[in-house]
Motif scaffolding. Structure first.
Motif, PDB file in Angstrom:
ATOM      1  N   ILE A 120       0.835  -1.198   0.000  1.00 25.75           N
ATOM      2  CA  ILE A 120       0.000   0.000   0.000  1.00 25.75           C
ATOM      3  C   ILE A 120       0.871   1.249   0.000  1.00 25.75           C
ATOM      4  N   ILE A 121       1.972   1.210   0.764  1.00 25.81           N
ATOM      5  CA  ILE A 121       2.865   2.358   0.848  1.00 25.81           C
ATOM      6  C   ILE A 121       3.862   2.324  -0.307  1.00 25.81           C
ATOM      7  N   LYS A 122       3.913   3.399  -1.074  1.00 26.33           N
ATOM      8  CA  LYS A 122       4.797   3.459  -2.227  1.00 26.33           C
ATOM      9  C   LYS A 122       6.260   3.488  -1.778  1.00 26.33           C
ATOM     10  N   PRO A 123       7.159   2.934  -2.596  1.00 27.60           N
ATOM     11  CA  PRO A 123       8.582   2.942  -2.247  1.00 27.60           C
ATOM     12  C   PRO A 123       9.125   4.337  -1.937  1.00 27.60           C
ATOM     13  N   SER A 124       8.693   5.322  -2.706  1.00 32.66           N
ATOM     14  CA  SER A 124       9.208   6.679  -2.486  1.00 32.66           C
ATOM     15  C   SER A 124       8.758   7.231  -1.139  1.00 32.66           C
ATOM     16  N   THR A 125       7.563   6.825  -0.689  1.00 32.85           N
ATOM     17  CA  THR A 125       7.079   7.259   0.630  1.00 32.85           C
ATOM     18  C   THR A 125       7.922   6.637   1.726  1.00 32.85           C
ATOM     19  N   ARG A 126       8.279   5.371   1.558  1.00 29.33           N
ATOM     20  CA  ARG A 126       9.140   4.715   2.547  1.00 29.33           C
ATOM     21  C   ARG A 126      10.500   5.399   2.615  1.00 29.33           C
ATOM     22  N   GLU A 127      11.031   5.794   1.448  1.00 27.69           N
ATOM     23  CA  GLU A 127      12.320   6.490   1.422  1.00 27.69           C
ATOM     24  C   GLU A 127      12.219   7.856   2.091  1.00 27.69           C
ATOM     25  N   PHE A 128      11.111   8.548   1.832  1.00 31.66           N
ATOM     26  CA  PHE A 128      10.903   9.861   2.445  1.00 31.66           C
ATOM     27  C   PHE A 128      10.831   9.714   3.963  1.00 31.66           C
ATOM     28  N   PHE A 129      10.106   8.705   4.433  1.00 29.62           N
ATOM     29  CA  PHE A 129       9.970   8.476   5.870  1.00 29.62           C
ATOM     30  C   PHE A 129      11.317   8.100   6.481  1.00 29.62           C
ATOM     31  N   ALA A 130      12.099   7.264   5.787  1.00 29.02           N
ATOM     32  CA  ALA A 130      13.406   6.854   6.300  1.00 29.02           C
ATOM     33  C   ALA A 130      14.331   8.068   6.449  1.00 29.02           C
ATOM     34  N   GLU A 131      14.278   8.970   5.468  1.00 31.89           N
ATOM     35  CA  GLU A 131      15.099  10.177   5.542  1.00 31.89           C
ATOM     36  C   GLU A 131      14.591  11.112   6.634  1.00 31.89           C
ATOM     37  N   ALA A 132      13.272  11.153   6.810  1.00 33.66           N
ATOM     38  CA  ALA A 132      12.684  11.996   7.852  1.00 33.66           C
ATOM     39  C   ALA A 132      13.153  11.570   9.239  1.00 33.66           C
ATOM     40  N   ARG A 133      13.280  10.267   9.444  1.00 33.81           N
ATOM     41  CA  ARG A 133      13.701   9.759  10.752  1.00 33.81           C
ATOM     42  C   ARG A 133      15.132  10.174  11.089  1.00 33.81           C
ATOM     43  N   LYS A 134      15.928  10.476  10.068  1.00 35.09           N
ATOM     44  CA  LYS A 134      17.309  10.912  10.292  1.00 35.09           C
ATOM     45  C   LYS A 134      17.413  12.420  10.521  1.00 35.09           C
ATOM     46  N   THR A 135      16.320  13.116  10.288  1.00 36.65           N
ATOM     47  CA  THR A 135      16.340  14.584  10.338  1.00 36.65           C
ATOM     48  C   THR A 135      16.059  15.083  11.755  1.00 36.65           C
ATOM     49  N   PRO A 136      16.976  15.822  12.366  1.00 31.94           N
ATOM     50  CA  PRO A 136      16.766  16.328  13.725  1.00 31.94           C
ATOM     51  C   PRO A 136      15.523  17.209  13.835  1.00 31.94           C
ATOM     52  N   ASP A 137      14.806  17.023  14.934  1.00 35.24           N
ATOM     53  CA  ASP A 137      13.635  17.870  15.251  1.00 35.24           C
ATOM     54  C   ASP A 137      12.537  17.794  14.197  1.00 35.24           C
ATOM     55  N   TYR A 138      12.497  16.701  13.444  1.00 33.49           N
ATOM     56  CA  TYR A 138      11.449  16.529  12.441  1.00 33.49           C
ATOM     57  C   TYR A 138      10.352  15.672  13.052  1.00 33.49           C
ATOM     58  N   SER A 139       9.200  16.293  13.279  1.00 35.80           N
ATOM     59  CA  SER A 139       8.119  15.646  14.022  1.00 35.80           C
ATOM     60  C   SER A 139       7.195  14.841  13.116  1.00 35.80           C
ATOM     61  N   LEU A 140       6.300  14.091  13.746  1.00 34.97           N
ATOM     62  CA  LEU A 140       5.284  13.364  12.992  1.00 34.97           C
ATOM     63  C   LEU A 140       4.398  14.352  12.227  1.00 34.97           C
ATOM     64  N   PHE A 141       4.091  15.470  12.849  1.00 32.78           N
ATOM     65  CA  PHE A 141       3.294  16.491  12.163  1.00 32.78           C
ATOM     66  C   PHE A 141       4.034  16.988  10.926  1.00 32.78           C
ATOM     67  N   ASP A 142       5.352  17.216  11.053  1.00 33.63           N
ATOM     68  CA  ASP A 142       6.148  17.650   9.902  1.00 33.63           C
ATOM     69  C   ASP A 142       6.075  16.624   8.781  1.00 33.63           C
ATOM     70  N   PHE A 143       6.170  15.347   9.145  1.00 36.72           N
ATOM     71  CA  PHE A 143       6.106  14.291   8.136  1.00 36.72           C
ATOM     72  C   PHE A 143       4.753  14.289   7.426  1.00 36.72           C
ATOM     73  N   LEU A 144       3.681  14.396   8.206  1.00 34.67           N
ATOM     74  CA  LEU A 144       2.348  14.412   7.599  1.00 34.67           C
ATOM     75  C   LEU A 144       2.180  15.635   6.701  1.00 34.67           C
ATOM     76  N   HIS A 145       2.705  16.760   7.160  1.00 26.64           N
ATOM     77  CA  HIS A 145       2.659  17.985   6.365  1.00 26.64           C
ATOM     78  C   HIS A 145       3.432  17.790   5.054  1.00 26.64           C
TER      79      HIS A 145
END
Length: 307
Positions: free
Chosen positions: A3-28
């Motif tokens: 269901i989750i596209k590969p590019s979304t998984r990559e975006f999420f993986a990069e987001a997890r490495k980003t300091p102070d990047y919140s769940l709200f930021d990811f959803l935004h």
């Protein structure tokens, strides 16, 4: 296929490495990248639902500017701090799309004068898409062509492409240069765009016109979404013939006629360099102006970081 596209998984993986990047930021960031054209159309008030969604948009803006940090500093964050562009002369824009190595230049406070979204962390810089400009697409009679927004590097290019296949196409670096040059000839301004929800980084070069661009409209109405290139236009009065072509071209309204020659409004000039190319007699050039900030000279910045 999941269901989750590969590019979304990559975006999420990069987001997890980003300091102070919140769940709200990811959803935004997901909403912005997934439905870019709808997001911009509503944000600029050009979508039929814009008025009905105004209260929701106001609440969303408050969340974006405050985030999860309820501090005095967070309270001073404005929309411009979270989403902004920096003017680029044509040669600077060319350099940015021709970079052939990964870049890690975090927290560029001297170059990008905003409190958030001011890093250049380019992975796979040769991954570039040409996206239909959301600002132009939202207009009834837009400037053409539409596909002039350049999304650069990963995870951004694949994410936007995978979710907007009918409005984007993969291009080469040389294709990107040709788009920049063609837009420059049309008198449109190159801006490097940064957004906090896009991992707080540079992610795109947009080619902006005052008639369509939402950021230019906001800037002209008091929201300082655009930063100067670090240069200012200067006119050689011995060469200027007073044809006023530059006056008609300037997207910032920074050029006017003073007697028989053009003149520059220092405060309004963003040093984009479009007038340099448009002047038929070669009377205009750009000069460095410290009061306008530091330029985004990517090659010099990379050399300094390496040294």
């Amino acid at each position: 296929m999941g269901i989750i596209k590969p590019s979304t998984r990559e975006f999420f993986a990069e987001a997890r490495k980003t300091p102070d990047y919140s769940l709200f930021d990811f959803l935004h960031g997901y909403i912005y990248g997934r439905w870019t054209h709808l997001y911009i159309a509503i944000g600029t008030g050009r979508h039929p639902l814009a008025k009905k969604l105004a209260p929701l948009a106001a609440w969303f803006e408050k969340q974006v500017t405050r985030g999860e940090k309820q501090t005095a500093e967070a309270d001073s964050i404005t929309m411009a701090d979270t989403y902004h562009g920096k003017a680029l002369p044509l040669e600077t824009a060319r350099q940015l799309v021709l970079v052939n190595e990964e870049i890690n230049l975090p927290d560029l406070e001297q170059v990008i004068p905003y409190k958030r979204a001011r890093s250049i962390i380019l992975k796979n810089p040769d991954h570039i898409i040409a996206l239909d400009c959301p600002c132009r697409a939202a207009k009834p009679n837009p400037c053409l062509p539409l596909d002039v927004c350049l999304v650069i590097g990963e995870p951004f290019a694949s994410f936007v492409m995978e979710h907007n296949p009918g409005k984007a196409r993969w291009i080469t670096r040389q294709d990107a240069v040709e788009i920049l040059e063609a837009e420059d000839k049309r008198g449109h301004v190159h801006h490097a765009f940064f957004k906090d929800a896009m991992l707080g980084r540079f992610y795109a070069i947009c080619n902006c016109c005052a008639c369509c661009c939402g950021a230019l409209h906001a800037h002209q109405h008091g929201t300082p979404m655009l930063a100067s290139s670090g240069y200012v236009a200067q006119i050689d009065l011995d060469v200027c013939v007073g044809c006023a072509e530059c006056v008609e071209t300037c997207q910032f309204g920074a050029l006017g006629m003073g007697g028989q020659h053009s003149q520059v409004d220092f405060e309004k000039c963003m040093g984009c360099g479009v007038c340099v190319e448009q002047c038929p007699t070669g009377a205009i050039s750009l000069k460095r102006e410290p009061a306008k900030g530091e330029p985004l000279e990517i090659l010099a910045m990379m050399e300094k970081a390496a040294g």
